[in-house]
Design a protein around this motif. Structure first.
Motif, PDB file in Angstrom:
ATOM      1  N   UNK A 114      39.108  33.278  38.808  1.00 56.49           N
ATOM      2  CA  UNK A 114      37.897  33.164  39.608  1.00 56.49           C
ATOM      3  C   UNK A 114      36.704  33.491  38.718  1.00 56.49           C
ATOM      4  N   UNK A 115      35.615  32.801  38.945  1.00 55.73           N
ATOM      5  CA  UNK A 115      34.401  33.009  38.163  1.00 55.73           C
ATOM      6  C   UNK A 115      33.383  33.799  38.993  1.00 55.73           C
ATOM      7  N   UNK A 116      32.812  34.827  38.353  1.00 59.52           N
ATOM      8  CA  UNK A 116      31.801  35.656  39.007  1.00 59.52           C
ATOM      9  C   UNK A 116      30.513  35.598  38.201  1.00 59.52           C
ATOM     10  N   UNK A 151      30.713  35.096  43.798  1.00 53.67           N
ATOM     11  CA  UNK A 151      31.753  34.132  43.457  1.00 53.67           C
ATOM     12  C   UNK A 151      31.080  32.786  43.213  1.00 53.67           C
ATOM     13  N   UNK A 152      31.446  32.137  42.147  1.00 56.76           N
ATOM     14  CA  UNK A 152      30.944  30.786  41.899  1.00 56.76           C
ATOM     15  C   UNK A 152      32.061  29.794  42.180  1.00 56.76           C
ATOM     16  N   UNK A 191      30.360  39.628  46.555  1.00 59.44           N
ATOM     17  CA  UNK A 191      31.601  40.401  46.608  1.00 59.44           C
ATOM     18  C   UNK A 191      31.481  41.745  45.889  1.00 59.44           C
ATOM     19  N   UNK A 192      30.319  42.053  45.356  1.00 61.05           N
ATOM     20  CA  UNK A 192      30.077  43.341  44.718  1.00 61.05           C
ATOM     21  C   UNK A 192      28.597  43.628  44.726  1.00 61.05           C
ATOM     22  N   UNK A 227      39.916  44.876  40.696  1.00 68.04           N
ATOM     23  CA  UNK A 227      40.874  44.636  39.628  1.00 68.04           C
ATOM     24  C   UNK A 227      40.446  43.557  38.648  1.00 68.04           C
ATOM     25  N   UNK A 228      39.291  42.956  38.874  1.00 70.20           N
ATOM     26  CA  UNK A 228      38.789  41.902  37.995  1.00 70.20           C
ATOM     27  C   UNK A 228      37.687  42.415  37.069  1.00 70.20           C
ATOM     28  N   UNK A 229      37.464  43.727  37.052  1.00 69.38           N
ATOM     29  CA  UNK A 229      36.432  44.304  36.186  1.00 69.38           C
ATOM     30  C   UNK A 229      35.030  44.211  36.739  1.00 69.38           C
ATOM     31  N   UNK A 230      34.886  43.859  38.008  1.00 64.48           N
ATOM     32  CA  UNK A 230      33.540  43.704  38.577  1.00 64.48           C
ATOM     33  C   UNK A 230      32.771  45.021  38.633  1.00 64.48           C
TER      34      UNK A 230
END
Length: 137
Positions: free
Chosen positions: A1-3, A51-52, A58-59, A84-87
């Protein structure tokens, strides 16, 4: 997923921030929706994680500051489905190291994320720091 991270206040989905803070944030559930709105309006800076390509927030984190030398980091939160994605790390880095407050003295309060914030130079206060607890708890 791309953020994608952004500090544009007008991009913040206030409903998403309210949902996260009122259901997932142990530190401020006593706040009303109106309180959170005032905090958003009075923020010196906000950072949202999106989210892109949907743009879903989402953060989030916000800061208050004198815009010269001091800032307070608040309300750092990531939606549980996106943890868990480092956001969290990306949000903190963007807020304190990659913006106008990179040279400021930063402070924050946390009950459970000391390890995260130590990565960015936060330590226990020294003898120059004092805190007056709020009446809300």
């Amino acid at each position: 997923m791309t953020y994608v991270l952004s500090d544009a206040l007008d991009r913040v989905d206030r409903e998403a921030v309210w949902r996260l803070l009122s259901t997932e944030a142990y530190w401020g559930r006593w706040r009303s929706r109106e309180d959170v709105e005032r905090q958003l309006d009075g923020a010196w800076r906000v950072v949202g994680a999106y989210v892109e390509p949907t743009g879903e927030l989402v953060g989030f984190a916000r800061a208050v500051s004198d815009a010269v030398a001091f800032a307070y980091l608040a309300d750092v939160i990531v939606d549980p489905a996106h943890r868990g994605a480092g956001l969290g790390r990306r949000i903190v880095a963007t807020m304190i190291d990659e913006g106008p407050g990179a040279d400021f003295r930063w402070t924050l309060f946390t009950g459970d994320a000391h390890g995260l914030y130590r990565q960015y130079g936060f330590t226990a206060p020294d003898e120059t720091a004092m805190v007056r607890p709020g009446r809300q708890g």
